[in-house]
Design a protein around this motif. Structure first.
Motif, PDB file in Angstrom:
ATOM      1  N   PHE A  62      -9.981 -34.238  32.446  1.00  0.00           N
ATOM      2  CA  PHE A  62     -10.537 -33.408  30.954  1.00  0.00           C
ATOM      3  C   PHE A  62     -11.848 -32.894  31.437  1.00  0.00           C
ATOM      4  CE2 PHE A  62      -7.373 -36.126  29.068  1.00  0.00           C
ATOM      5  CZ  PHE A  62      -6.702 -35.088  28.008  1.00  0.00           C
ATOM      6  N   PRO A  63     -12.429 -31.736  30.919  1.00  0.00           N
ATOM      7  CA  PRO A  63     -11.535 -30.725  30.122  1.00  0.00           C
ATOM      8  C   PRO A  63     -10.789 -29.988  30.965  1.00  0.00           C
ATOM      9  CG  PRO A  63     -14.072 -30.112  30.286  1.00  0.00           C
ATOM     10  CD  PRO A  63     -13.922 -31.534  30.924  1.00  0.00           C
ATOM     11  N   TYR A  64      -9.807 -29.045  30.259  1.00  0.00           N
ATOM     12  CA  TYR A  64      -9.189 -28.087  31.168  1.00  0.00           C
ATOM     13  C   TYR A  64      -8.621 -27.113  30.363  1.00  0.00           C
ATOM     14  CZ  TYR A  64      -4.911 -30.963  29.632  1.00  0.00           C
ATOM     15  OH  TYR A  64      -4.120 -31.563  28.973  1.00  0.00           O
ATOM     16  N   LEU A  65      -8.251 -26.070  30.770  1.00  0.00           N
ATOM     17  CA  LEU A  65      -7.835 -24.915  30.028  1.00  0.00           C
ATOM     18  C   LEU A  65      -6.178 -24.935  30.160  1.00  0.00           C
ATOM     19  CD1 LEU A  65      -8.505 -22.260  28.440  1.00  0.00           C
ATOM     20  CD2 LEU A  65      -8.366 -21.326  30.654  1.00  0.00           C
ATOM     21  N   ALA A  66      -5.398 -24.823  29.139  1.00  0.00           N
ATOM     22  CA  ALA A  66      -3.870 -24.971  29.144  1.00  0.00           C
ATOM     23  C   ALA A  66      -3.331 -23.793  28.559  1.00  0.00           C
ATOM     24  CB  ALA A  66      -3.588 -25.981  28.287  1.00  0.00           C
ATOM     25  N   LEU A  67      -2.314 -23.063  29.547  1.00  0.00           N
ATOM     26  CA  LEU A  67      -1.529 -21.883  29.052  1.00  0.00           C
ATOM     27  C   LEU A  67      -0.351 -22.232  28.627  1.00  0.00           C
ATOM     28  CD1 LEU A  67      -1.102 -18.715  28.804  1.00  0.00           C
ATOM     29  CD2 LEU A  67      -0.627 -18.924  31.194  1.00  0.00           C
ATOM     30  N   LEU A  68       0.156 -22.293  27.401  1.00  0.00           N
ATOM     31  CA  LEU A  68       1.454 -22.561  26.944  1.00  0.00           C
ATOM     32  C   LEU A  68       2.363 -21.336  26.505  1.00  0.00           C
ATOM     33  CD1 LEU A  68       0.185 -25.097  24.183  1.00  0.00           C
ATOM     34  CD2 LEU A  68       1.094 -25.624  26.555  1.00  0.00           C
ATOM     35  N   VAL A  69       3.431 -21.459  27.395  1.00  0.00           N
ATOM     36  CA  VAL A  69       4.242 -20.004  27.044  1.00  0.00           C
ATOM     37  C   VAL A  69       5.651 -20.618  26.813  1.00  0.00           C
ATOM     38  CG1 VAL A  69       5.393 -18.225  28.581  1.00  0.00           C
ATOM     39  CG2 VAL A  69       2.988 -18.949  28.925  1.00  0.00           C
ATOM     40  N   GLY A  95       9.700 -19.272  24.804  1.00  0.00           N
ATOM     41  CA  GLY A  95      10.510 -17.768  24.675  1.00  0.00           C
ATOM     42  C   GLY A  95       9.955 -16.838  23.523  1.00  0.00           C
ATOM     43  N   GLY A  96       9.321 -17.088  22.600  1.00  0.00           N
ATOM     44  CA  GLY A  96       8.521 -16.211  21.920  1.00  0.00           C
ATOM     45  C   GLY A  96       6.959 -16.240  21.709  1.00  0.00           C
ATOM     46  N   HIS A  97       6.246 -17.019  22.334  1.00  0.00           N
ATOM     47  CA  HIS A  97       5.004 -17.204  21.901  1.00  0.00           C
ATOM     48  C   HIS A  97       3.947 -17.562  22.982  1.00  0.00           C
ATOM     49  CE1 HIS A  97       5.838 -17.274  17.652  1.00  0.00           C
ATOM     50  NE2 HIS A  97       6.872 -18.232  17.868  1.00  0.00           N
ATOM     51  N   THR A  98       2.974 -17.215  23.136  1.00  0.00           N
ATOM     52  CA  THR A  98       1.946 -17.258  24.234  1.00  0.00           C
ATOM     53  C   THR A  98       0.746 -18.005  23.434  1.00  0.00           C
ATOM     54  OG1 THR A  98       2.781 -15.772  25.741  1.00  0.00           O
ATOM     55  CG2 THR A  98       0.783 -16.698  26.449  1.00  0.00           C
ATOM     56  N   SER A  99       0.060 -19.221  23.993  1.00  0.00           N
ATOM     57  CA  SER A  99      -1.192 -19.879  23.410  1.00  0.00           C
ATOM     58  C   SER A  99      -2.247 -20.388  24.534  1.00  0.00           C
ATOM     59  CB  SER A  99      -0.685 -20.958  22.567  1.00  0.00           C
ATOM     60  OG  SER A  99       0.028 -20.603  21.498  1.00  0.00           O
ATOM     61  N   LEU A 100      -3.410 -20.046  24.499  1.00  0.00           N
ATOM     62  CA  LEU A 100      -4.355 -20.587  25.214  1.00  0.00           C
ATOM     63  C   LEU A 100      -5.142 -21.561  24.702  1.00  0.00           C
ATOM     64  CD1 LEU A 100      -5.315 -19.968  28.054  1.00  0.00           C
ATOM     65  CD2 LEU A 100      -7.021 -18.402  26.961  1.00  0.00           C
ATOM     66  N   TYR A 101      -5.201 -23.043  24.977  1.00  0.00           N
ATOM     67  CA  TYR A 101      -5.942 -24.182  24.629  1.00  0.00           C
ATOM     68  C   TYR A 101      -6.931 -24.416  25.457  1.00  0.00           C
ATOM     69  CZ  TYR A 101      -2.487 -24.621  20.655  1.00  0.00           C
ATOM     70  OH  TYR A 101      -1.771 -24.361  19.532  1.00  0.00           O
ATOM     71  N   TRP A 102      -7.884 -24.964  24.790  1.00  0.00           N
ATOM     72  CA  TRP A 102      -9.180 -25.648  25.596  1.00  0.00           C
ATOM     73  C   TRP A 102      -8.784 -27.301  25.459  1.00  0.00           C
ATOM     74  CZ3 TRP A 102     -12.102 -25.378  29.510  1.00  0.00           C
ATOM     75  CH2 TRP A 102     -12.965 -26.259  29.701  1.00  0.00           C
ATOM     76  N   ALA A 103      -8.424 -28.012  26.421  1.00  0.00           N
ATOM     77  CA  ALA A 103      -8.170 -29.545  26.042  1.00  0.00           C
ATOM     78  C   ALA A 103      -9.642 -30.367  26.482  1.00  0.00           C
ATOM     79  CB  ALA A 103      -6.953 -29.902  26.929  1.00  0.00           C
ATOM     80  N   GLU A 104     -10.082 -30.877  25.426  1.00  0.00           N
ATOM     81  CA  GLU A 104     -11.343 -31.332  25.441  1.00  0.00           C
ATOM     82  C   GLU A 104     -11.352 -33.091  25.861  1.00  0.00           C
ATOM     83  OE1 GLU A 104     -14.200 -31.070  22.368  1.00  0.00           O
ATOM     84  OE2 GLU A 104     -13.245 -28.852  22.114  1.00  0.00           O
ATOM     85  N   ASP A 105     -10.126 -33.631  25.308  1.00  0.00           N
ATOM     86  CA  ASP A 105      -9.859 -34.943  25.545  1.00  0.00           C
ATOM     87  C   ASP A 105      -8.329 -35.120  24.799  1.00  0.00           C
ATOM     88  OD1 ASP A 105     -10.018 -37.761  26.483  1.00  0.00           O
ATOM     89  OD2 ASP A 105     -12.081 -37.988  25.324  1.00  0.00           O
ATOM     90  N   PHE A 106      -7.785 -36.380  25.006  1.00  0.00           N
ATOM     91  CA  PHE A 106      -6.667 -36.813  24.429  1.00  0.00           C
ATOM     92  C   PHE A 106      -6.852 -36.684  22.791  1.00  0.00           C
ATOM     93  CE2 PHE A 106      -6.170 -39.320  28.317  1.00  0.00           C
ATOM     94  CZ  PHE A 106      -5.001 -38.979  28.791  1.00  0.00           C
ATOM     95  N   GLY A 107      -5.814 -35.628  22.317  1.00  0.00           N
ATOM     96  CA  GLY A 107      -6.018 -35.398  21.066  1.00  0.00           C
ATOM     97  C   GLY A 107      -7.014 -34.452  20.504  1.00  0.00           C
ATOM     98  N   ARG A 108      -8.053 -34.006  21.443  1.00  0.00           N
ATOM     99  CA  ARG A 108      -9.092 -32.981  20.909  1.00  0.00           C
ATOM    100  C   ARG A 108      -8.628 -31.561  21.913  1.00  0.00           C
ATOM    101  NH1 ARG A 108     -14.230 -35.236  22.241  1.00  0.00           N
ATOM    102  NH2 ARG A 108     -14.928 -33.314  21.649  1.00  0.00           N
ATOM    103  N   ASP A 117       6.063 -12.639  24.042  1.00  0.00           N
ATOM    104  CA  ASP A 117       6.205 -13.617  25.313  1.00  0.00           C
ATOM    105  C   ASP A 117       5.827 -12.704  26.504  1.00  0.00           C
ATOM    106  OD1 ASP A 117       8.061 -11.771  25.213  1.00  0.00           O
ATOM    107  OD2 ASP A 117       9.625 -12.804  26.178  1.00  0.00           O
ATOM    108  N   ALA A 118       4.315 -12.245  26.182  1.00  0.00           N
ATOM    109  CA  ALA A 118       3.903 -11.255  27.090  1.00  0.00           C
ATOM    110  C   ALA A 118       3.660 -12.071  28.428  1.00  0.00           C
ATOM    111  CB  ALA A 118       2.470 -10.848  26.557  1.00  0.00           C
ATOM    112  N   ALA A 119       3.042 -13.429  28.522  1.00  0.00           N
ATOM    113  CA  ALA A 119       2.804 -14.057  29.696  1.00  0.00           C
ATOM    114  C   ALA A 119       4.307 -14.401  30.195  1.00  0.00           C
ATOM    115  CB  ALA A 119       2.088 -15.464  29.337  1.00  0.00           C
ATOM    116  N   GLY A 120       5.285 -14.688  29.764  1.00  0.00           N
ATOM    117  CA  GLY A 120       6.583 -15.046  30.198  1.00  0.00           C
ATOM    118  C   GLY A 120       7.249 -13.844  30.900  1.00  0.00           C
TER     119      GLY A 120
END
Length: 73
Positions: A2-9, A11-24, A34-37
């Motif tokens: 941690f910390p890291y940037l996560a790209l979640l893709v 079938g129908g959604h794309t999200s970008l998350y900042w992971a600061e720590d477990f559960g944060r 599904d633009a990234a997909g």
């Protein structure tokens, strides 16, 4: 680590998350498409890697050399 940037893709959604720590986790942005997909699929098609492109490109990326191109931080 941690910390890291996560790209979640999915079938129908794309999200970008900042992971600061477990559960944060902080959502930085999301779409309802599904633009990234689709980008993965289009690149895989251009490289004649089949459909869907995500799994194949992910396997190839894992074998790649992370120091080939010096991206700015």
């Amino acid at each position: 680590p941690f910390p890291y940037l996560a790209l979640l893709v999915s079938g129908g959604h794309t999200s970008l998350y900042w992971a600061e720590d477990f559960g944060r986790y902080r959502c930085l942005g999301a779409t309802r498409d599904d633009a990234a997909g689709e980008a993965y699929d289009k690149v895989a098609k251009m490289l004649d890697l089949g459909f869907p492109g995500g799994p194949v490109l992910d396997q190839l990326a894992a074998r790649g050399n992370p120091t080939t191109i010096a991206f700015p931080r």
